[in-house]
Design a protein around this motif. Structure first.
Motif, PDB file in Angstrom:
ATOM      1  N   VAL A 179      12.083 -41.706   8.661  1.00 22.68           N
ATOM      2  CA  VAL A 179      13.249 -42.344   8.051  1.00 22.68           C
ATOM      3  C   VAL A 179      13.851 -43.282   9.085  1.00 22.68           C
ATOM      4  N   PHE A 180      13.967 -44.558   8.745  1.00 24.62           N
ATOM      5  CA  PHE A 180      14.548 -45.520   9.675  1.00 24.62           C
ATOM      6  C   PHE A 180      16.027 -45.216   9.880  1.00 24.62           C
ATOM      7  N   THR A 181      16.532 -45.656  11.024  1.00 18.52           N
ATOM      8  CA  THR A 181      17.954 -45.492  11.308  1.00 18.52           C
ATOM      9  C   THR A 181      18.800 -46.157  10.231  1.00 18.52           C
ATOM     10  N   SER A 182      18.388 -47.348   9.790  1.00 17.00           N
ATOM     11  CA  SER A 182      19.135 -48.069   8.754  1.00 17.00           C
ATOM     12  C   SER A 182      19.166 -47.294   7.450  1.00 17.00           C
ATOM     13  N   GLU A 183      18.063 -46.624   7.116  1.00 14.34           N
ATOM     14  CA  GLU A 183      18.000 -45.841   5.883  1.00 14.34           C
ATOM     15  C   GLU A 183      18.937 -44.639   5.951  1.00 14.34           C
ATOM     16  N   LYS A 184      18.905 -43.953   7.096  1.00 16.05           N
ATOM     17  CA  LYS A 184      19.769 -42.782   7.246  1.00 16.05           C
ATOM     18  C   LYS A 184      21.240 -43.200   7.209  1.00 16.05           C
ATOM     19  N   ALA A 185      21.556 -44.335   7.825  1.00  8.27           N
ATOM     20  CA  ALA A 185      22.938 -44.821   7.834  1.00  8.27           C
ATOM     21  C   ALA A 185      23.426 -45.074   6.408  1.00  8.27           C
ATOM     22  N   LYS A 186      22.617 -45.777   5.614  1.00 10.23           N
ATOM     23  CA  LYS A 186      23.010 -46.083   4.238  1.00 10.23           C
ATOM     24  C   LYS A 186      23.052 -44.820   3.380  1.00 10.23           C
ATOM     25  N   ALA A 187      22.125 -43.901   3.633  1.00 14.75           N
ATOM     26  CA  ALA A 187      22.071 -42.658   2.854  1.00 14.75           C
ATOM     27  C   ALA A 187      23.304 -41.793   3.124  1.00 14.75           C
ATOM     28  N   TYR A 188      23.663 -41.639   4.398  1.00 16.64           N
ATOM     29  CA  TYR A 188      24.833 -40.834   4.730  1.00 16.64           C
ATOM     30  C   TYR A 188      26.110 -41.451   4.160  1.00 16.64           C
ATOM     31  N   ALA A 189      26.213 -42.777   4.242  1.00 13.96           N
ATOM     32  CA  ALA A 189      27.400 -43.452   3.703  1.00 13.96           C
ATOM     33  C   ALA A 189      27.486 -43.253   2.190  1.00 13.96           C
ATOM     34  N   LEU A 190      26.344 -43.340   1.521  1.00  9.62           N
ATOM     35  CA  LEU A 190      26.293 -43.187   0.065  1.00  9.62           C
ATOM     36  C   LEU A 190      26.688 -41.771  -0.343  1.00  9.62           C
ATOM     37  N   LYS A 191      26.129 -40.771   0.339  1.00  7.21           N
ATOM     38  CA  LYS A 191      26.422 -39.389  -0.026  1.00  7.21           C
ATOM     39  C   LYS A 191      27.871 -39.033   0.303  1.00  7.21           C
ATOM     40  N   TYR A 192      28.359 -39.494   1.453  1.00  6.35           N
ATOM     41  CA  TYR A 192      29.722 -39.160   1.856  1.00  6.35           C
ATOM     42  C   TYR A 192      30.735 -39.703   0.845  1.00  6.35           C
ATOM     43  N   GLU A 193      30.527 -40.936   0.417  1.00  4.75           N
ATOM     44  CA  GLU A 193      31.441 -41.536  -0.562  1.00  4.75           C
ATOM     45  C   GLU A 193      31.394 -40.780  -1.880  1.00  4.75           C
ATOM     46  N   ALA A 194      30.185 -40.383  -2.296  1.00  5.28           N
ATOM     47  CA  ALA A 194      30.047 -39.632  -3.548  1.00  5.28           C
ATOM     48  C   ALA A 194      30.733 -38.273  -3.452  1.00  5.28           C
ATOM     49  N   MET A 195      30.576 -37.592  -2.316  1.00  9.01           N
ATOM     50  CA  MET A 195      31.202 -36.291  -2.143  1.00  9.01           C
ATOM     51  C   MET A 195      32.727 -36.400  -2.107  1.00  9.01           C
TER      52      MET A 195
END
Length: 278
Positions: free
Chosen positions: A109-125
């Motif tokens: 998993v690229f750093t950019s992918e993890k960054a976008k994924a964490y931001a997406l999940k955090y906002e949803a939560m």
């Protein structure tokens, strides 16, 4: 609600044409046709798709994929026309969480992918009220990650894609990328232009901090950015390395330039891990 919960609740599976399946709007992961992808293609060719994909209906017609983006590309490559899909009525937040969870712990998993994924999940939560205020402790526990590290990934997600790509290639180390994430989109454009014009090969944290300081003082323009990037970063000069010891790690006749590059990459990683624990 977890990915397993969705599958466990499902009683109906639909056959859907691949042409009616669309990518999730905020999908944070890239579909790379690498060795792992080719292995997936071969597996589907030999055994078929073993796990149904999850999707939801689109208001404009067709279905939005929640899971199965890489498998969809593999099926397209194999010339398949239809596929079995679990269609669920999911809110935007539920869909976002399910997009992130099955993929974020993948081996590559690229750093950019993890960054976008964490931001997406955090906002949803946050929308769901599952974490309060700005606390990241609950998210950290769920993802098995240090809360401070998750915060830095979320900050990193504010970078424009062009700069995020440079974080992936380590032209911009993680810690330097975090500093640059505090620049506005317009200021990031200035930095990108300066990188192209100067041919700057690497933006270390020292340069990133100078760029950030200029941005905070509202004096970051093209000329200032170029001047910062062109200044040679100074390091302590009176350090010598044991050549014989290096040979033990890198082998005889190692390339000096590559050795120095590797040392700095390892130092960047060490610094990143140290800061995440502080």
């Amino acid at each position: 609600m977890s990915y397993e919960d969705i599958l466990g609740q499902t009683t109906q599976i639909k056959k859907v044409p691949l042409t009616e399946l669309y990518e999730f709007t905020k999908h944070p992961y890239q579909v790379r046709e690498d060795r792992e992808f080719e292995e997936l293609v071969q597996s589907i060719k030999e055994h078929g798709v073993l796990t149904p994909w999850v999707a939801r209906e689109r208001a404009e017609g067709g279905y939005e994929l929640i899971s199965g983006h890489r498998r969809k590309r593999a099926c397209e490559k194999l010339g398949l026309k239809t596929i079995s899909v679990i269609v669920k009525g999911l809110s935007d937040d539920e869909a976002a969480i399910l997009v992130v969870d099955p993929n974020v712990q993948r081996r590559k998993v690229f750093t950019s992918e993890k960054a976008k994924a964490y931001a997406l999940k955090y906002e949803a939560m946050r929308h769901q009220g599952r974490i309060g205020g700005s606390s990241l402790e609950a998210m950290g526990e769920l993802m098995g990650e240090n809360a401070k590290k998750i915060r830095r990934y979320i900050w990193l997600s504010r970078l424009k894609d062009e700069l995020l790509e440079k974080v992936d290639t380590r032209q911009v180390p993680f810690v330097a990328g975090v500093e640059l994430s505090f620049l506005s989109p317009g200021q990031q454009e200035i930095v990108m232009g300066a990188i192209d014009k100067t041919g700057c090969g690497r933006i270390d944290r020292q340069k990133a901090l100078k760029l950030k300081d200029a941005a905070n003082k509202n004096v970051l323009d093209e000329k200032t950015a170029e001047e910062i990037l062109l200044v040679k970063t100074t390091f302590v000069r009176d350090i010598s390395l044991d050549t014989k010891k290096l040979e033990g790690y890198l082998g005889e006749g190692f390339d000096k330039g590559n050795a120095i590059k590797l040392i700095f990459e390892l130092l960047d990683k060490w610094k990143e891990e140290t800061e995440s624990r502080s």
